[in-house]
Write a protein that holds these residues in place. Sequence first.
Motif, PDB file in Angstrom:
ATOM      1  N   SER A   1      -6.633  -1.587   2.085  1.00 33.83           N
ATOM      2  CA  SER A   1      -6.928  -1.902   0.670  1.00 33.83           C
ATOM      3  C   SER A   1      -7.932  -0.967   0.001  1.00 33.83           C
ATOM      4  O   SER A   1      -8.378  -1.226  -1.111  1.00 33.83           O
TER       5      SER A   1
ATOM      6  N   LEU B   1       1.334   2.359  -3.481  1.00 34.24           N
ATOM      7  CA  LEU B   1       0.175   2.056  -4.338  1.00 34.24           C
ATOM      8  C   LEU B   1      -0.353   3.280  -5.100  1.00 34.24           C
ATOM      9  O   LEU B   1      -0.560   3.220  -6.314  1.00 34.24           O
TER      10      LEU B   1
ATOM     11  N   TRP C   1       0.829  -1.227   0.000  1.00 36.89           N
ATOM     12  CA  TRP C   1       0.000   0.000   0.000  1.00 36.89           C
ATOM     13  C   TRP C   1       0.852   1.261   0.000  1.00 36.89           C
ATOM     14  O   TRP C   1       0.395   2.322  -0.387  1.00 36.89           O
TER      15      TRP C   1
ATOM     16  N   THR D   1      -7.358  -0.084  -3.571  1.00 39.15           N
ATOM     17  CA  THR D   1      -7.372  -1.171  -4.566  1.00 39.15           C
ATOM     18  C   THR D   1      -8.828  -1.262  -5.047  1.00 39.15           C
ATOM     19  O   THR D   1      -9.704  -0.532  -4.562  1.00 39.15           O
TER      20      THR D   1
END
Length: 447
Positions: free
Chosen positions: A207, A50, A47, A210
């Motif tokens: 997350s 990311l 992350w 994502t």
Amino acid sequence: MKNLAIDVSNVAPEVSLDQINAEKENVQKHLETLMAKTGKGNDFLGWVDLPAEISADHLKSIEATAERLRNKADYVVVTGIGGSYLGARAVIDALNDSFDHLKGERKNPVILYAGHNISEDYTYELLELLKDKSFGIIVISKSGTTTEPAIAFRVLKELLETKYDKSEVKERIVAITDAKKGALRTLAEQEGYETFVIPDDVGGRYSVLTPVGLLPIAVAGFSISELVRGAKTMRDLTGTDVPFDKNPSSIYAATRNLLYQKGKKTEILVNYHPKLHYFAEWWKQLYGESEGKENKGIFPAAVDFTTDLHSMGQWIQEGERTIFETVISVGAARHRVLIPRDEANLDNLNYLAGKRIDEVNKMAELGTRIAHTDGGVPNIRIELPELNEYYLGQMIYFFEKACGISGYILGVNPFDQPGVEAYKKNMFALLGKPGFEKETEAIKKRL
Ligand SMILES: O=P(O)(O)OC[C@H]1O[C@](O)(CO)[C@@H](O)[C@@H]1O
């Protein structure tokens, strides 16, 4: 352009600015470990970069699927628990019209949630709502095996299959899970559902950037490119090249740990905007699941002010002095409502006539900060210019980065969650899950 900023001028006398600045070397070391991806739990540090790694094509593919679901369904059920739904709900609730779901003419599907509890009545009532509605399902599970979303998905899939033929059912379900393993991956491959992948090196509570968060947020009609842009900006503002006293995540991580060392065992995240209630739920998991280990860690709590000043205000003002507050202070309200003058003035509010309601909210925030700090409750302030995708992206990354640093300062691995297995093992034993025969026998002796 303004950015999220932190104000720690109200944490004295418990913690002084000198004490915070004295943490510089220690915190910088942890930040470098995080950025080099060499720290504890370094297999879950995907992350960190990311936001800079999300490609325009990746966003386009998510937006294309979102458009397909938006055109097909009036209701979309996000089915997941913990990090598999809280990030999406935090952002959607923060941006959504509070009564959008009650308005007839809507440009976006109503986002509903399932699989975040094991409530039979909640599930029944959801099925009753959906049985004559056009709906889709986004089923999300990193492990692909979590009981709560698996049960919810079973009953929702069954309802969908009574309403549509196989090919249409397939069009209305998207699965977001592990690239290769887990029951949900197997099911999605067998049934031919469209899938998105949760990267192996991004833990559930980290997350939201994502497809776990991005797809539901796009389906709800919000800009995922702006959300990612904000997170990318905050990644740059919290890099190893940024001086400690200019790095908001480092200052927050250092300050909260110093307060913890001074006996402030509970942190209360405060908002003055009800739309941020689920942001606080996301934050509770992020910090609670990252730091509550080895019988230590700050307990993450949350309140909605001024609402909860009328329920929890007494405890916060005069209860045990083992708490501190972290207040999300939002710059500007998005809309305007002026307080009208009333000729009778029976409520004695004419002194507010012509003022914006947000002006009253702001003075309540300032008055509360003065009262609580006077009462021995240190206050950290997170200043957020406004509630939009860009600044929510900044705030998500700000808290994620600070959480990694804070967990390292505490001396725990911020990226695992071994403690969550205990209840699951007992639940499986009590339910007689195959393979748990020994555990079932043992636990029954305790009842
Ligand atoms: O996405 P999954 O694997 O279903 O897990 C959901 C949630 O459950 C937990 O694994 C805890 O049991 C959280 O860390 C996670 O966010």
